[in-house]
Design an enzyme around this catalytic site. Structure first.
Site, short mmCIF file in Angstrom:
data_model
loop_
_atom_site.label_atom_id
_atom_site.label_comp_id
_atom_site.label_asym_id
_atom_site.label_seq_id
_atom_site.Cartn_x
_atom_site.Cartn_y
_atom_site.Cartn_z
N TYR A 1 -191.97 0.94 16.76
CA TYR A 1 -191.39 1.36 18.04
C TYR A 1 -192.08 0.74 19.25
CZ TYR A 1 -188.91 4.07 21.56
OH TYR A 1 -188.14 4.41 22.63
N TYR B 1 -198.67 -2.39 5.25
CA TYR B 1 -197.26 -2.15 4.91
C TYR B 1 -196.42 -2.90 5.93
CZ TYR B 1 -192.98 0.51 3.78
OH TYR B 1 -191.72 0.90 3.42
N LYS C 1 -198.03 -4.14 1.01
CA LYS C 1 -196.76 -3.63 0.52
C LYS C 1 -195.70 -4.35 1.33
CE LYS C 1 -193.85 0.52 0.26
NZ LYS C 1 -193.71 1.95 0.65
N THR D 1 -190.92 7.63 2.37
CA THR D 1 -190.19 8.37 1.34
C THR D 1 -190.75 9.77 1.19
OG1 THR D 1 -189.75 6.28 0.21
CG2 THR D 1 -189.41 8.27 -1.07
#
Length: 291
Positions: free
Chosen positions: A106, A132, A160, A44
């Site tokens: 990726y 995360y 997270k 973000t």
């Protein structure tokens, strides 16, 4: 220290450059509004499109501006372990309270590769680490078994979780222990996430509605899920509207309506369509953020 509402901070831009004054003002505003902590340089925060130097500058500005009033979890993720090492070292040097490290994206490492990646970061730095786990973007999903192995390391302290899988929260609680900190990464399901054992949300919507998101989290910590449901009803249209197009673009538009930063984003992201702007405006009015 790590509980409640932690905005996944946007990175204000103006005419293509970092808007440091706006960033400092956002930090002050979030603290005044009751945010429980700050997370700069996640997705973000446009981490994919800032330079290494900009990434580090944002972290340093947020840490120094917060000045210990709230904890700062610095984004330090990469699909390149050496690059994550750089960000970890810098975040530790400037005084961040923890690092947020995404599962490598990726190149799709195996579970063994993820264990090696996070173990290297843990062993080479003293900063606490939040994993995360966001399979939809990284194309890999850290299993509960892998997370439980990493949770044995003393400075890997939480996750997270962006899976929006409520059962996963309970499974991770059983596997990693009740002290392993679980943050939701998905605003719309944060209510259920906390009911299953979560302790907060690293939130996109909290960029725009920090006080409401903090009060929502406080209600759940107090066990008042009836009050929390009232907040959920108030915030749900905003959660949905912000993610009609990429969430950070929606958030920056909403913040521009509050005169807190420009709408500017970097390519390949572009500004919102008029229809999405209208949807966000309506959701902000529903939440009481606009007249």
């Amino acid at each position: 220290m790590f509980k409640g509402s932690f905005p996944a901070l946007v990175t204000p831009l103006k005419n293509g450059a970092l808007d440091i004054d706006a960033l400092k003002h956002l930090v002050e505003w979030h603290i005044e509004q009751g945010s429980n902590g700050l997370v700069p340089m996640g997705t973000t925060g446009e981490s994919p499109t800032v330079t290494h130097e900009e990434h580090e500058q944002v972290i340093e500005v947020v840490v120094k501006t917060a000045a210990g009033r709230v904890p700062v979890i610095a984004g330090a993720g990469s699909n390149n372990t050496a690059e994550s090492e750089r960000y970890m070292a810098f975040a530790q040097k400037v005084g961040a309270d923890a690092a947020l490290v995404v599962t490598p994206y990726y190149n799709r490492p195996t579970q063994a590769g993820m264990i090696a990646h996070f173990t290297a970061l843990h062993d080479n730095h003293d900063l606490p680490i939040f994993i995360y786990n966001i399979p939809a973007r990284s194309a890999v999903d850290m299993t509960t078994q892998t997370m439980s192995e990493l949770a044995k390391l003393p400075r890997i302290i939480g996750v997270k979780d962006a899976t929006a899988d409520m059962v996963r929260v309970s499974e991770q609680r059983a596997a990693c222990g009740a002290d392993f900190i679980q943050f939701s990464a998905e605003d719309a399901s944060a209510l259920g996430f906390n009911a299953h054992g979560g302790i907060g949300c690293i939130s996109v919507t909290a960029n725009v509605a920090p006080r409401l998101c903090s009060e929502f989290q406080a209600a759940m910590r107090a066990g008042d899920y009836a009050l929390a449901l009232d907040y959920q009803d108030r915030l749900m249209p905003l959660h949905e509207a912000i993610f009609t197009e990429p969430g950070l673009v929606g958030v920056k538009y909403a913040l521009s309506k509050l005169d807190l930063c420009e709408e500017d984003v970097r390519l390949p992201l572009v500004g919102l369509t008029d229809g999405t702007k209208e949807k966000i405006d309506a959701a902000m009015r529903h939440a009481g953020l606009l007249a």
